[in-house]
Design a protein around this motif. Structure first.
Motif, PDB file in Angstrom:
ATOM      1  N   ASP A 129      11.586  -3.011  -8.522  1.00  6.45           N
ATOM      2  CA  ASP A 129      11.175  -2.030  -9.542  1.00  6.45           C
ATOM      3  C   ASP A 129       9.689  -1.701  -9.427  1.00  6.45           C
ATOM      4  N   CYS A 130       9.368  -0.419  -9.643  1.00  4.81           N
ATOM      5  CA  CYS A 130       7.947  -0.064  -9.783  1.00  4.81           C
ATOM      6  C   CYS A 130       7.567  -0.357 -11.235  1.00  4.81           C
ATOM      7  N   LEU A 131       6.599  -1.252 -11.417  1.00  4.07           N
ATOM      8  CA  LEU A 131       6.227  -1.637 -12.791  1.00  4.07           C
ATOM      9  C   LEU A 131       5.503  -0.507 -13.512  1.00  4.07           C
ATOM     10  N   GLU A 132       5.036   0.503 -12.761  1.00  3.48           N
ATOM     11  CA  GLU A 132       4.311   1.607 -13.449  1.00  3.48           C
ATOM     12  C   GLU A 132       5.278   2.692 -13.902  1.00  3.48           C
ATOM     13  N   CYS A 133       6.135   3.172 -12.964  1.00  4.10           N
ATOM     14  CA  CYS A 133       6.952   4.348 -13.350  1.00  4.10           C
ATOM     15  C   CYS A 133       8.432   4.017 -13.430  1.00  4.10           C
ATOM     16  N   ARG A 134       8.761   2.715 -13.196  1.00  2.60           N
ATOM     17  CA  ARG A 134      10.151   2.244 -13.353  1.00  2.60           C
ATOM     18  C   ARG A 134      11.082   2.772 -12.264  1.00  2.60           C
ATOM     19  N   VAL A 152       4.386   0.749  -1.225  1.00  5.25           N
ATOM     20  CA  VAL A 152       3.857   1.349  -2.460  1.00  5.25           C
ATOM     21  C   VAL A 152       4.909   2.297  -2.999  1.00  5.25           C
ATOM     22  N   CYS A 153       4.816   2.602  -4.303  1.00  2.76           N
ATOM     23  CA  CYS A 153       5.825   3.443  -4.934  1.00  2.76           C
ATOM     24  C   CYS A 153       5.724   4.869  -4.390  1.00  2.76           C
ATOM     25  N   GLU A 154       6.846   5.401  -3.959  1.00  6.14           N
ATOM     26  CA  GLU A 154       6.863   6.771  -3.422  1.00  6.14           C
ATOM     27  C   GLU A 154       6.549   7.794  -4.492  1.00  6.14           C
ATOM     28  N   ARG A 155       6.985   7.471  -5.709  1.00 10.11           N
ATOM     29  CA  ARG A 155       6.873   8.465  -6.784  1.00 10.11           C
ATOM     30  C   ARG A 155       5.460   8.468  -7.377  1.00 10.11           C
ATOM     31  N   CYS A 156       4.904   7.255  -7.651  1.00 10.68           N
ATOM     32  CA  CYS A 156       3.605   7.284  -8.370  1.00 10.68           C
ATOM     33  C   CYS A 156       2.497   6.594  -7.580  1.00 10.68           C
ATOM     34  N   GLY A 157       2.816   6.059  -6.409  1.00 11.00           N
ATOM     35  CA  GLY A 157       1.746   5.485  -5.578  1.00 11.00           C
ATOM     36  C   GLY A 157       1.327   4.079  -5.973  1.00 11.00           C
ATOM     37  N   SER A 158       1.973   3.525  -7.020  1.00 17.82           N
ATOM     38  CA  SER A 158       1.555   2.183  -7.464  1.00 17.82           C
ATOM     39  C   SER A 158       1.902   1.107  -6.440  1.00 17.82           C
ATOM     40  N   GLU A 159       1.038   0.066  -6.392  1.00 19.75           N
ATOM     41  CA  GLU A 159       1.324  -1.076  -5.495  1.00 19.75           C
ATOM     42  C   GLU A 159       2.216  -2.100  -6.208  1.00 19.75           C
TER      43      GLU A 159
HETATM   44 ZN    ZN Z   1       6.070   4.181  -9.418  1.00 20.33          ZN
END
Ligand code: ZN
Ligand code: APR
Length: 254
Positions: A129-134, A152-159
């Motif tokens: 799971d991306c903890l930023e954008c789920r 890294v998250c494809e959608r929001c770039g979060s690590e």
């Molecule tokens: Zn994300």
């Protein structure tokens, strides 16, 4: 194989042949012969990495890079396949004597060996799971990226991409833990395979089984601090011993 081990195999097989509800509880040691490193004991991952840093939720949020570097070593390579110990347990479930596998492992090897009822106390790498954008990712996708770089998250770039495994400092999945406690209470035979029995609440389950009247057996490479609880303790490699237990069990039942 030493006489003592042979004797132990006979004893466990006899206990299985008299059991109505056997439960198997596994730790990283059962996957050692699938090439996945253990945490403790000789060459264990905790000799090289600080669990607080790489396997606690605080460490992860502080520095996900460290976790993914560590995870690469522990990582459940899709090439890592079940070994004869996993298969033997799946066969004992098919024969109707093993009713559940309770595992601390996140490598999904029990399911890949054919075990149907697997309670994963510490979760698994199946989803990330991306903890930023789920956003949710499947493990296979992340594993591919991991070969080249830090995911890294494809959608929001979060690590902050976190696998659905239980980090130190996180609660165990409540439903799974209560099912595991239920199984431990119902068991008339509780067999531990490849665990140092030092991490709670998982390590409480053998005690619960014993308090409910179960017989206890352990197959482990080295002694644990809870060996006094067990009716039978066999020191050796799971991938060698479990198939012999299955063979002897089948002989007794034939
Ligand atoms: Zn994300
Ligand atoms: N066959 C049987 N036992 C083995 C083998 C083998 N081939 N190789 C190692 N072992 C034994 C070791 O002697 C050790 O006692 O397996 C045990 C593994 O212990 P740990 O590495 O502590 O693994 P585990 O008990 O699963 O750890 C519990 O701790 O770090 C956390 O969340 C992590 O789920 C893990 C939890």
């Amino acid at each position: 194989m030493s006489m003592v081990v042979e004797e132990g195999i006979k004893k466990i097989s006899r206990m299985l042949s008299e059991s109505e509800h056997a439960v198997v509880f596994t730790g990283s040691g059962i996957s050692a012969e699938s090439g996945i490193p253990t945490f403790r004991g000789p060459g264990g991952l905790w000799e090289k990495y600080n669990p607080e840093e790489v396997a606690s939720i605080y460490g992860f949020k502080r520095n996900p890079k460290e976790f993914w570097k560590f995870a690469k070593e522990l990582i459940i390579k899709s090439s890592a396949s079940p070994n004869p110990a996993h298969y033997a347990i799946a066969e004992l479930e098919k024969e109707g004597v093993v009713k559940a596998v309770i595992t601390q492992n996140i490598d999904m090897l029990h399911q890949r060996a054919g075990s149907m009822r697997v309670l994963e106390l510490h979760g698994s790498m199946k989803y990330v799971d991306c903890l930023e954008c789920r956003n949710v990712y499947e493990w296979e996708y992340i594993e591919k990226i991991l070969q080249i770089e830090q995911p890294v998250c494809e959608r929001c770039g979060s690590e902050l991409l976190k696998p659905r495994v239980v980090f130190f400092g996180e609660p165990l999945p409540y439903g799974i833990l209560s099912e595991a406690m239920e199984e431990s209470r119902k068991a008339d035979l509780f067999i531990v395979v490849g665990s140092s029995l030092v991490v709670y609440p998982a390590a409480k389950l053998p005690d619960m089984a014993k308090e409910s009247g179960a017989k206890l057996a352990i197959v482990n490479l080295e002694p644990t601090e809870k060996d006094f609880l067990f009716d039978v303790a066999i020191y050796g490699k799971a991938a060698e011993i479990l198939p012999k237990v299955l063979e002897e069990y089948r002989r007794l039942k034939s």
